[in-house]
Design a protein around this motif. Sequence first.
Motif, short mmCIF file in Angstrom:
data_model
loop_
_atom_site.label_atom_id
_atom_site.label_comp_id
_atom_site.label_asym_id
_atom_site.label_seq_id
_atom_site.Cartn_x
_atom_site.Cartn_y
_atom_site.Cartn_z
N SER A 50 -39.64 44.47 -6.27
CA SER A 50 -40.46 43.25 -6.33
C SER A 50 -40.05 42.33 -7.47
O SER A 50 -40.41 41.15 -7.46
CB SER A 50 -41.94 43.62 -6.47
N SER A 51 -39.31 42.86 -8.44
CA SER A 51 -38.86 42.00 -9.55
C SER A 51 -37.82 40.99 -9.08
O SER A 51 -37.51 40.04 -9.79
CB SER A 51 -38.30 42.86 -10.69
N ASP A 52 -37.26 41.21 -7.90
CA ASP A 52 -36.36 40.24 -7.28
C ASP A 52 -36.95 39.87 -5.92
O ASP A 52 -36.72 40.57 -4.93
CB ASP A 52 -34.96 40.82 -7.11
N PRO A 53 -37.73 38.79 -5.85
CA PRO A 53 -38.39 38.42 -4.60
C PRO A 53 -37.43 38.26 -3.42
O PRO A 53 -37.79 38.56 -2.28
CB PRO A 53 -39.07 37.09 -4.94
N ALA A 54 -36.22 37.79 -3.70
CA ALA A 54 -35.24 37.61 -2.62
C ALA A 54 -34.85 38.95 -2.02
O ALA A 54 -34.74 39.09 -0.79
CB ALA A 54 -34.01 36.88 -3.14
N LEU A 55 -34.65 39.95 -2.88
CA LEU A 55 -34.31 41.29 -2.39
C LEU A 55 -35.49 41.89 -1.63
O LEU A 55 -35.30 42.50 -0.57
CB LEU A 55 -33.93 42.21 -3.56
N ALA A 56 -36.69 41.72 -2.16
CA ALA A 56 -37.88 42.26 -1.50
C ALA A 56 -38.03 41.68 -0.10
O ALA A 56 -38.29 42.40 0.87
CB ALA A 56 -39.13 41.96 -2.34
N ALA A 57 -37.84 40.37 0.01
CA ALA A 57 -37.94 39.72 1.32
C ALA A 57 -36.85 40.21 2.26
O ALA A 57 -37.08 40.41 3.46
CB ALA A 57 -37.85 38.20 1.15
N HIS A 58 -35.67 40.43 1.71
CA HIS A 58 -34.55 40.90 2.51
C HIS A 58 -34.82 42.30 3.05
O HIS A 58 -34.58 42.58 4.24
CB HIS A 58 -33.27 40.91 1.67
N PHE A 98 -26.96 43.43 0.28
CA PHE A 98 -27.59 42.15 -0.08
C PHE A 98 -26.88 41.51 -1.26
O PHE A 98 -26.52 40.33 -1.22
CB PHE A 98 -29.07 42.38 -0.41
N TYR A 99 -26.65 42.30 -2.31
CA TYR A 99 -25.99 41.75 -3.50
C TYR A 99 -24.51 41.49 -3.26
O TYR A 99 -23.93 40.58 -3.85
CB TYR A 99 -26.20 42.67 -4.70
N LEU A 100 -23.90 42.28 -2.40
CA LEU A 100 -22.51 42.02 -2.04
C LEU A 100 -22.40 40.68 -1.33
O LEU A 100 -21.53 39.86 -1.65
CB LEU A 100 -21.98 43.14 -1.14
N LYS A 101 -23.29 40.44 -0.38
CA LYS A 101 -23.29 39.16 0.35
C LYS A 101 -23.53 38.00 -0.62
O LYS A 101 -22.90 36.94 -0.51
CB LYS A 101 -24.38 39.19 1.42
N GLU A 102 -24.41 38.19 -1.56
CA GLU A 102 -24.70 37.15 -2.55
C GLU A 102 -23.44 36.82 -3.36
O GLU A 102 -23.15 35.66 -3.64
CB GLU A 102 -25.81 37.64 -3.49
#
Length: 251
Positions: A50-58, A98-102
Motif C-alpha cells: 500500500s505504500s506504493d498505490p500504483a503497485l497496489a492498484a496493479h 510491474f517494476y520491470l515494465k516501469e
Amino acid sequence: MTYLEQQVLTQVKAIIGNEEQVIGRRGILIPLKKALINEADIRVLIDIVSSDPALAAHLLWRSNTAQAGGIISTKNRSIKDALIRLGQVNIYRYAFSFYLKERLDELKEPYSKLVKGYWALTESIAVDAVQHLRDIEESDQPIDIDADEVQTLALFSVFGQVITLSAFAFLNAASEKAISLQVIKTLIDTQQQSLSIEAFEALGLDDDLRNEFMIAHNIKQTDNANSAGMVLRHVLAKRNVLINPLSDIDS
C-alpha cells in the motif's frame, strides 16, 4: 561468434546481473521480498504494498484478470483479498514484472518501441494462456492449476528478449560509439536460452518460475499434469515463439 558479439555478450550479461540497473526503483521490491521470504503477517504485506498505490492498484487488477477469464468466481475488492488469494510467489512475480515494465518505459528509441512490442506480445500471451486454462477446465479434464501461476509465468514468456534488449540499451547509452542493433539481434537469436535462464538466476526469481519457463519453451519435459508450463507451451507453440520448437511428433 565475432569478437564484437562476444564483447557485447559479456557486457550484456554483466548488466543483467545488476538488479538495480535492470529494475530501477526497488524501494518496495526489496522489503517485499524479505517479508515474503520471512512469511510475514498479511498486515505487513499490506503495509508494504500500500505504500506504493500504483503497485497496489496493479496487484488488485492482476488478481482480478483471472476472474475476468472465468477461472475464479469471486472478484477481489480489496488489496487484502487480492494478496491473500495470490499467495507469496505470485505477489512477488507480479510486483517484479510491474517494476520491470516501469523501468522499460524509461528506455529511449529505438529500444522503447522494440521493448513495447515484446511487452504487448507478453500481455497477449498471458490472455491466451488464461483462456486456454479455462478451456481445459471446461472440458472437465482433471487438473489443478492456479490461474495466477499461469498468468505470471506467461508474463515472463519472452523474458530473455526483454532483459537482453534492455541491457543492450543501457550498454549503448554508456558507449562512446553506438553498437549496431544487428549485433543484439544476432545474440538474441543465438543465445536466447542461456540469456533467459541466466537472467532468472541473476535477478533472484524463484526456481519454480525458471523451471516452468523451461517446460513452457520445451527445453525441459515433465509428466506433471498440473504444470503451468504445459498450459503455456500450447500458446507459445501456436504463436511460433518456442525457444525449442516442437518436433512433428510432439505437435
